[in-house]
Design an enzyme around this catalytic site. Structure first.
Site, mmCIF file in Angstrom:
data_model
loop_
_atom_site.group_PDB
_atom_site.id
_atom_site.type_symbol
_atom_site.label_atom_id
_atom_site.label_comp_id
_atom_site.label_asym_id
_atom_site.label_seq_id
_atom_site.Cartn_x
_atom_site.Cartn_y
_atom_site.Cartn_z
ATOM 1 N N ASP A 17 -5.378 -5.978 6.827
ATOM 2 C CA ASP A 17 -5.419 -7.158 5.964
ATOM 3 C C ASP A 17 -4.416 -8.168 6.495
ATOM 4 O O ASP A 17 -3.829 -7.980 7.572
ATOM 5 C CB ASP A 17 -5.168 -6.777 4.491
ATOM 6 C CG ASP A 17 -3.735 -6.362 4.199
ATOM 7 O OD1 ASP A 17 -2.886 -6.277 5.119
ATOM 8 O OD2 ASP A 17 -3.440 -6.119 3.018
ATOM 9 N N CYS A 74 -1.932 -2.282 6.388
ATOM 10 C CA CYS A 74 -1.760 -3.249 5.298
ATOM 11 C C CYS A 74 -0.268 -3.278 4.991
ATOM 12 O O CYS A 74 0.529 -2.769 5.771
ATOM 13 C CB CYS A 74 -2.627 -2.918 4.079
ATOM 14 S SG CYS A 74 -2.152 -1.482 3.100
ATOM 15 N N THR A 76 1.611 -1.638 2.859
ATOM 16 C CA THR A 76 2.201 -0.298 2.757
ATOM 17 C C THR A 76 1.390 0.766 3.475
ATOM 18 O O THR A 76 1.895 1.864 3.699
ATOM 19 C CB THR A 76 2.317 0.139 1.285
ATOM 20 O OG1 THR A 76 0.995 0.227 0.731
ATOM 21 C CG2 THR A 76 3.191 -0.815 0.487
ATOM 22 N N HIS A 107 -3.054 19.514 11.471
ATOM 23 C CA HIS A 107 -3.458 20.309 10.301
ATOM 24 C C HIS A 107 -4.625 19.720 9.519
ATOM 25 O O HIS A 107 -5.367 20.470 8.876
ATOM 26 C CB HIS A 107 -2.272 20.480 9.349
ATOM 27 C CG HIS A 107 -1.187 21.313 9.920
ATOM 28 N ND1 HIS A 107 -0.087 21.676 9.179
ATOM 29 C CD2 HIS A 107 -0.999 21.854 11.152
ATOM 30 C CE1 HIS A 107 0.732 22.407 9.930
ATOM 31 N NE2 HIS A 107 0.197 22.516 11.133
ATOM 32 N N HIS A 142 -6.771 25.929 9.578
ATOM 33 C CA HIS A 142 -6.889 24.569 9.058
ATOM 34 C C HIS A 142 -8.350 24.119 8.962
ATOM 35 O O HIS A 142 -8.670 23.243 8.165
ATOM 36 C CB HIS A 142 -6.096 23.592 9.921
ATOM 37 C CG HIS A 142 -4.662 23.971 10.063
ATOM 38 N ND1 HIS A 142 -3.776 23.946 9.012
ATOM 39 C CD2 HIS A 142 -3.965 24.421 11.133
ATOM 40 C CE1 HIS A 142 -2.589 24.353 9.426
ATOM 41 N NE2 HIS A 142 -2.685 24.639 10.716
#
Length: 152
Positions: A17, A74, A76, A107, A142
């Site tokens: 963004d 973005c 965060t 993982h 996993h």
């Protein structure tokens, strides 16, 4: 960016963004210089846009096979990863450090790295990207967990 031999030839999609466009562009350019192929899904400027649109664009690129790996940015890294993760083909991991990036690949077989432009510097982001792109999924115990994510 180190490990350019293992990065060279990789195809990586990028989307961001307005808050993440500068970091996206810097990381994409470094990958190009390391010999990777980059798909830039936008945005291309600092005018305000809605991060879900770019998370969704990434999800479509992963789901339709245009790219196997992606990077979202973005403010965060949280909102854009939530948007991308709505698609079952995406396993986006918001990473804040290289340990997160390594374990997301080893993982969780994460196929999209999400970064926060307002929460980390370019050096940390660069290191996360390098580790993400050069770490393989371990499989084994996993795999059944990742399968449950896909089947959910």
């Amino acid at each position: 960016m180190t490990n350019s031999q293992s990065i060279a030839g990789q195809l990586v999609a990028f989307a961001a963004d307005h808050a993440g466009v500068a970091l996206k562009d810097a990381l994409a350019q470094e990958l190009r210089e390391a010999g990777a192929e980059v798909i830039d899904l936008g945005t291309h400027g600092e005018d305000s846009v809605d991060y879900p649109d770019y998370g969704t664009a990434m999800a479509h690129a992963i789901a339709d096979g245009r790219a196997a790996l992606g990077v979202l940015v973005c403010g965060t890294g949280i909102g854009i990863s939530i948007a991308a993760n709505r698609n079952p083909a995406v396993r986006a991991a918001r990473c804040a450090n290289t340990t997160d990036a390594r374990l997301a690949r080893q993982h969780n077989d994460a196929n999209v790295l999400a970064l926060g432009a307002r929460t980390m510097g370019v050096e940390v982001a660069r290191d996360c990207l390098r580790v993400f792109l050069t770490t393989a999924f371990e499989g084994g115990r996993h795999q059944r967990r990742v399968d449950k994510l896909t089947d959910a």
